[in-house]
Write a protein that holds these residues in place. Structure first.
Motif, short mmCIF file in Angstrom:
data_model
loop_
_atom_site.label_atom_id
_atom_site.label_comp_id
_atom_site.label_asym_id
_atom_site.label_seq_id
_atom_site.Cartn_x
_atom_site.Cartn_y
_atom_site.Cartn_z
N THR A 165 0.85 -1.19 0.00
CA THR A 165 0.00 0.00 0.00
C THR A 165 0.89 1.25 0.00
N ALA A 166 0.27 2.41 -0.19
CA ALA A 166 1.01 3.67 -0.18
C ALA A 166 1.78 3.85 1.12
N THR A 185 -3.62 -1.11 -5.09
CA THR A 185 -3.44 0.16 -4.38
C THR A 185 -3.87 1.34 -5.24
N VAL A 186 -3.56 1.25 -6.53
CA VAL A 186 -3.94 2.32 -7.46
C VAL A 186 -5.42 2.22 -7.82
N ALA A 189 -8.14 3.28 -5.28
CA ALA A 189 -8.19 4.70 -4.91
C ALA A 189 -9.40 5.37 -5.54
N GLU A 194 -4.77 10.33 -10.05
CA GLU A 194 -4.16 11.20 -9.04
C GLU A 194 -3.31 10.38 -8.06
N GLU A 195 -3.82 9.20 -7.72
CA GLU A 195 -3.08 8.32 -6.79
C GLU A 195 -1.75 7.89 -7.39
N ARG A 198 0.67 10.69 -7.13
CA ARG A 198 1.12 10.85 -5.74
C ARG A 198 2.17 9.80 -5.38
N LEU A 199 1.93 8.57 -5.79
CA LEU A 199 2.86 7.47 -5.47
C LEU A 199 4.20 7.65 -6.17
#
Length: 211
Positions: A165-166, A185-186, A189, A194-195, A198-199
């Motif tokens: 996970t992030a 995880t992506v 979201a 956007e996720e 961010r990652l």
């Protein structure tokens, strides 16, 4: 480095997932369609490859060495029950990327000796996208594998995979791995594009701090 492993959900198709990863800035995509006939994978792979080429992203196909050769994809990722890496290298030659799945240092060494270009090492924790899961590694598992590699002077890139996970990324990256592979995880979201952005920024920051 962030590798995106394609997946489908009730909301998104394989191609939707790849499009969002690319839109978010990811530049390494693996098309993984387990338990699917190669004739059903081919049309998806052709579309995915076109999208990756337009974005300047590396396009890897899971498992199907012949399809990689036929489509001239960038490479193949081979799991433990797929074709042996040495055999794939003999079929593809030097111009293709070959990755192998590992769970132990012995796996890593075996793949490196057989001519792999990178290792997908995991699982970090339990994940529902994999059947017949190998023992979970956790942070200590990666530290141990990286220590053993350093002792042997091995420099093959290791990508952590499996339920990451992030929140896990900082600790995972600090073990010495070259990157992480993500899927759920992506896609879970609220805003996957956007996720992904961010990652990627998170990993970039960790790498800058490590220099």
């Amino acid at each position: 480095m962030l590798q995106f492993i394609s997946h489908y959900t009730e909301q998104y198709s394989y191609l939707d997932s790849i499009r969002m990863a690319l839109d978010g800035g990811c530049r390494w995509v693996q098309l993984r369609m387990k338990d699917t006939a190669v004739d059903d994978i081919r049309p998806v792979a052709l579309q995915a490859q076109k999208m990756c080429r337009e974005a300047g992203a590396t396009f890897i196909i899971d498992d199907h060495v012949e399809l990689v050769k036929e489509l001239n994809a960038d490479g193949v990722h081979l799991g433990k029950s797929d074709m042996p890496i040495a055999e794939a290298r003999a079929m593809l030659g030097k111009g293709f990327i070959i990755g192998g799945t590992a769970n132990t240092f012995d796996d890593v060494k075996m793949h490196a000796d057989a001519g792999a270009d990178y290792i997908g090492c995991g699982p970090f924790r339990f994940t529902t996208t994999k059947k017949g899961l190998s023992p979970v590694l956790g942070i200590e598992g990666y530290k141990s594998i990286i220590r053993s590699m350093e002792a042997e002077g091995m420099s093959i890139p290791v990508i952590a995979i499996g339920g990451i996970t992030a929140d896990d990324i900082p600790a995972v990256m600090q073990t010495g791995v070259a990157g992480v592979a993500l899927s759920g995880t992506v896609l879970r979201a609220e805003k996957p594009v956007e996720e992904m952005k961010r990652l990627l920024a998170l990993i970039d920051n960790i790498k800058q701090q490590g220099k």
